[in-house]
Scaffold this motif. Structure first.
Motif, PDB file in Angstrom:
ATOM      1  N   ASP A 102       0.603  -1.333  -0.092  1.00 44.80           N
ATOM      2  CA  ASP A 102       0.164   0.115  -0.056  1.00 44.80           C
ATOM      3  C   ASP A 102       0.876   1.307  -0.088  1.00 44.80           C
ATOM      4  OD1 ASP A 102      -2.598   1.071  -0.235  1.00 44.80           O
ATOM      5  OD2 ASP A 102      -3.279  -0.072   1.463  1.00 44.80           O
TER       6      ASP A 102
ATOM      7  N   THR B 153       1.450   2.718  -3.481  1.00 42.68           N
ATOM      8  CA  THR B 153       0.260   2.545  -4.732  1.00 42.68           C
ATOM      9  C   THR B 153       0.219   3.695  -5.287  1.00 42.68           C
ATOM     10  OG1 THR B 153      -0.991   2.983  -2.674  1.00 42.68           O
ATOM     11  CG2 THR B 153      -1.042   0.840  -3.501  1.00 42.68           C
TER      12      THR B 153
ATOM     13  N   SER C 187      -7.691   2.473   1.966  1.00 45.66           N
ATOM     14  CA  SER C 187      -7.344   1.970   0.839  1.00 45.66           C
ATOM     15  C   SER C 187      -8.211   1.727  -0.257  1.00 45.66           C
ATOM     16  CB  SER C 187      -6.191   0.911   0.783  1.00 45.66           C
ATOM     17  OG  SER C 187      -5.482   0.648  -0.674  1.00 45.66           O
TER      18      SER C 187
ATOM     19  N   SER D 158      -9.876   4.773  -1.492  1.00 47.28           N
ATOM     20  CA  SER D 158      -9.053   5.584  -2.474  1.00 47.28           C
ATOM     21  C   SER D 158      -9.523   5.066  -3.840  1.00 47.28           C
ATOM     22  CB  SER D 158      -7.815   5.313  -2.260  1.00 47.28           C
ATOM     23  OG  SER D 158      -7.224   5.751  -1.070  1.00 47.28           O
TER      24      SER D 158
ATOM     25  N   ARG E 231      -5.060   9.253   1.011  1.00 48.19           N
ATOM     26  CA  ARG E 231      -3.746   8.662   1.194  1.00 48.19           C
ATOM     27  C   ARG E 231      -3.465   8.947   2.521  1.00 48.19           C
ATOM     28  NH1 ARG E 231      -2.885   4.324  -0.458  1.00 48.19           N
ATOM     29  NH2 ARG E 231      -0.753   4.721  -0.006  1.00 48.19           N
TER      30      ARG E 231
ATOM     31  N   THR F 168      -4.920   6.466   4.935  1.00 48.63           N
ATOM     32  CA  THR F 168      -4.205   5.284   5.082  1.00 48.63           C
ATOM     33  C   THR F 168      -3.014   5.222   5.482  1.00 48.63           C
ATOM     34  OG1 THR F 168      -5.367   5.084   2.523  1.00 48.63           O
ATOM     35  CG2 THR F 168      -3.534   3.568   3.009  1.00 48.63           C
ATOM     36  N   SER F 169      -2.189   6.330   5.154  1.00 44.90           N
ATOM     37  CA  SER F 169      -0.733   6.302   5.624  1.00 44.90           C
ATOM     38  C   SER F 169      -0.711   6.369   7.118  1.00 44.90           C
ATOM     39  CB  SER F 169       0.075   7.614   5.140  1.00 44.90           C
ATOM     40  OG  SER F 169       0.244   7.705   3.394  1.00 44.90           O
TER      41      SER F 169
ATOM     42  N   THR G 214       3.204  -5.249  -6.018  1.00 42.61           N
ATOM     43  CA  THR G 214       2.274  -3.854  -6.254  1.00 42.61           C
ATOM     44  C   THR G 214       2.782  -3.310  -7.466  1.00 42.61           C
ATOM     45  OG1 THR G 214       1.515  -3.557  -3.996  1.00 42.61           O
ATOM     46  CG2 THR G 214       1.673  -1.687  -5.620  1.00 42.61           C
TER      47      THR G 214
ATOM     48  N   TYR H  96      -5.255   0.413  -5.742  1.00 43.74           N
ATOM     49  CA  TYR H  96      -5.668   0.583  -4.612  1.00 43.74           C
ATOM     50  C   TYR H  96      -6.552  -0.361  -3.935  1.00 43.74           C
ATOM     51  CZ  TYR H  96      -3.886   5.023  -5.454  1.00 43.74           C
ATOM     52  OH  TYR H  96      -2.992   6.202  -5.817  1.00 43.74           O
TER      53      TYR H  96
ATOM     54  N   GLY I  64      -4.381  -2.928  -2.482  1.00 43.95           N
ATOM     55  CA  GLY I  64      -3.877  -2.593  -1.266  1.00 43.95           C
ATOM     56  C   GLY I  64      -4.771  -2.760  -0.133  1.00 43.95           C
ATOM     57  N   ALA I  65      -6.243  -2.940  -0.520  1.00 41.47           N
ATOM     58  CA  ALA I  65      -7.448  -2.881   0.629  1.00 41.47           C
ATOM     59  C   ALA I  65      -7.115  -4.361   1.055  1.00 41.47           C
ATOM     60  CB  ALA I  65      -8.538  -2.312  -0.156  1.00 41.47           C
TER      61      ALA I  65
END
Length: 452
Positions: A36, A39, A100, A103, A116, A119-120, A161, A180, A183-184
Motif C-alpha cells: 500500500d 500505490t 485504501s 481510495s 492517502r 491510509t498512511s 504492487t 488501491y 492494497g485494501a
C-alpha cells in the motif's frame, strides 16, 4: 517478585508452530503495508496525464501522507500501551485497509490525497505496533532474525504492487483504481486474529501479572504439546514498578539519547528511501521514459527488496546491529548515487535493484534495533515517537526534492538522497549503542542475553 516472569518463560521457548503462525500473521500485515505504501507512486504517472497533476502537486500529496504517518505513529504508541499490542495491530491494519478501499472511489486529487493521508496513518501505526509485538513475543536469541523474516515475506508486497501496477495501470483510464483495491486486501488480516496472543510483557507493564501468567500458560501449552517438556525458565527479579508512559518520561536521560538517535536514524531512512521510491517512476517519466517503461523498470528494481530482507535475517543475530546498519546505509548511498548518474535502462534497473536490496536489509535490521534501546515501559512510546518523527520529516522531503529537480535537475535529487543516507550511517557509527548479545530491556535488568 515478578509473579509471571514473562521474560524468562518466553525466552526459553523453542520456535514452534505458535511462533510460525504469529510470524505469518505479522508478515501478512507487513505485505499489504509495503504493498500500500507505494500505490500512489505507481499511479502518479497515469494521474499526471488524466488529471494534469504537476510535480509540485505530487510533492504536496506525498508530504501530507507523511504527516499522516507521523500522527499514526504517535496514536499507535498510545493505543498499544492502552489497549494492548494485539488489539492495536488489528485496529491499525484494518484502518489502512479501509482507507485504501476508499481510495478506489476517489474522484479528484483532493479526495485521493485525503484518503492517502488516512491510509498512511494506518500504515505507519501498524508498523510501530508490529515491530514492538515481534520483539516482545519471540525469544531473545532469535528476535532479530524473525523480525527480518517478517520483512522478507512482507516486502514482497512492494514488487507485487509494482508488477500489478505495470500490468493494470496502462489498460484504461480507470484501471489505476485496481491498484488501491489490491492494497485494501490487508483487511483479510482479521482471519488471523484468533491465532494471536496478547504480549505477556504488556500485561506485566500494566501491573497485571495474573493475566500475563494466563497467556503464558496458553503459549506454553501450545509449545509443549508440539515440542515436549520445556526447560525451566531463568528466574527474573522485578526491580521497577509498572507506570504510565508519558512524553515527559522521554526527557529522562536514559530515554532521551536513544529517542534522539533513533529519530535521526528514521529521519534519514525516511527521506532517503521514500525520496527514491516515491519519486522514481515520475522522475523517469519526466526524463522522457514512457509511463509503461518507467513503472516497469521500477517494478524490476523492487525484486531486490526481498533479497535484502533475507540478507538481514542472516546478519541480524550474527553481527552487531549498529555496524550492519552502517554498512547497509553506506551501500545504499553509493548505489543510489550511481542510479542517478545513468540513463541506461540496464544500469537503472541494476543500481535500483541494489538500492532496494540494501535498503530493505537496513530497514529490517532497524526494526530489530529500535525497540532494543527502550525498556517495556517506554518501548511503545519511544519507538512510536522516533519512528513518527522520521515519517514527519518527509513532509518536507518531497518539497526539497521537487525544488532540487525544478532548480538544478534530475541528478541533484540523487546526490541529496545519497548524502542523507551517509548522515545516518555516520551518526550510527559514532553514537549507536551496541545491542548484540544484550537483553531486551523489560521491567527488569536481568533478562538472559541472546545467544549469538
Amino acid at each position: 517478585m515478578n509473579q509471571s516472569n514473562a521474560v524468562g518463560r518466553l525466552n526459553r521457548l523453542p520456535i514452534s508452530r505458535f511462533h510460525k503462525i504469529t510470524l505469518v500473521a505479522v508478515s501478512f500485515a507487513y505485505f499489504f503495508e509495503f504493498a500500500d505504501v507505494n500505490t500512489f507512486a505507481t499511479t502518479a504517472p497515469k494521474l499526471i496525464k488524466l488529471w494534469g497533476m504537476t510535480v509540485n502537486q505530487i510533492a504536496y500529496v506525498t508530504s501530507l501522507s507523511f504527516v499522516g504517518m507521523f500522527i499514526g505513529s504517535i496514536v499507535a504508541s498510545w493505543i498499544a500501551d492502552r489497549w494492548g499490542r494485539k488489539n492495536a495491530l488489528t485496529l491499525t491494519t484494518v484502518w489502512f485497509g479501509v482507507f485504501s478501499l476508499a481510495s478506489v472511489f476517489s474522484w479528484d486529487l483532493v479526495s485521493l490525497g485525503a484518503f492517502r493521508v488516512l491510509t498512511s496513518a494506518g500504515l505507519s501505526a501498524m508498523t510501530v505496533v508490529a515491530v514492538i509485538y515481534v520483539s516482545e513475543i519471540f525469544p531473545a536469541a532469535v528476535r532479530g532474525k524473525y523480525q527480518a523474516y517478517a520483512i522478507v515475506i512482507g516486502i514482497c508486497g512492494t514488487p507485487a504492487t509494482n508488477l500489478i501496477a505495470s500490468l493494470v495501470v496502462p489498460l484504461s483510464d480507470w484501471s489505476w483504481r485496481l491498484v488501491y483495491l489490491w492494497g485494501a486486501l490487508g483487511l483479510l488480516f482479521v482471519f488471523f486474529i484468533r491465532h494471536l496472543k496478547e504480549s505477556p510483557r504488556w500485561y506485566e507493564s500494566k501491573g497485571q501479572p495474573e493475566r500475563a501468567d494466563e497467556v503464558l500458560r496458553e503459549i506454553e501449552a501450545l509449545v509443549s504439546a508440539e515440542k515436549g517438556p520445556l526447560p525451566e525458565p531463568v528466574a527474573v527479579v522485578q526491580t521497577s514498578t509498572p507506570g504510565k508512559a508519558s512524553l515527559r518520561m522521554l526527557l529522562q536521560k536514559k530515554y532521551l539519547f536513544p529517542t534522539l538517535l533513533l529519530s535521526l536514524m528514521w529521519v534519514t531512512q525516511t527521506i532517503g528511501f521514500f525520496g527514491y521510491s516515491s519519486w522514481a517512476p515520475s522522475l523517469l517519466t519526466k526524463q522522457g521514459f514512457t509511463v509503461e517503461s518507467s513503472v516497469f523498470y521500477v517494478a524490476l528494481t523492487t525484486v531486490g527488496a526481498p533479497l535484502g530482507s533475507f540478507l538481514a535475517a542472516l546478519v541480524a543475530d550474527r553481527f552487531e546491529r549498529k555496524w550492519s546498519l552502517v554498512v547497509f546505509g553506506t551501500a545504499i548511498a553509493v548505489s543510489g548515487l550511481l542510479y542517478g548518474l545513468t540513463f541506461n535502462p540496464i544500469m537503472i534497473v541494476a543500481f535500483g535493484f541494489l538500492v532496494n536490496m540494501f535498503e530493505r536489509g537496513y530497514t529490517a535490521v532497524a526494526y530489530a534495533y529500535s525497540p532494543e534501546l527502550f525498556d517495556t515501559q517506554a518501548r511503545s512510546l519511544g519507538t512510536g515517537i522516533s519512528y513518527g518523527l522520521g515519517r514527519l520529516s518527509n513532509a518536507v522531503g518531497p518539497l526539497i526534492i521537487a525544488a532540487l529537480y525544478n532548480g538544478t535537475g534530475y541528478q541533484s535529487v540523487f546526490i541529496f538522497i545519497a548524502a542523507t543516507w551517509m548522515v545516518g550511517a555516520i551518526a550510527l557509527a559514532l553514537f549507536g549503542p551496541k545491542t548484540r548479545g544484550k537483553a531486551l530491556l523489560g521491567a527488569t535488568p536481568s533478562e538472559p542475553a541472546a545467544r549469538t
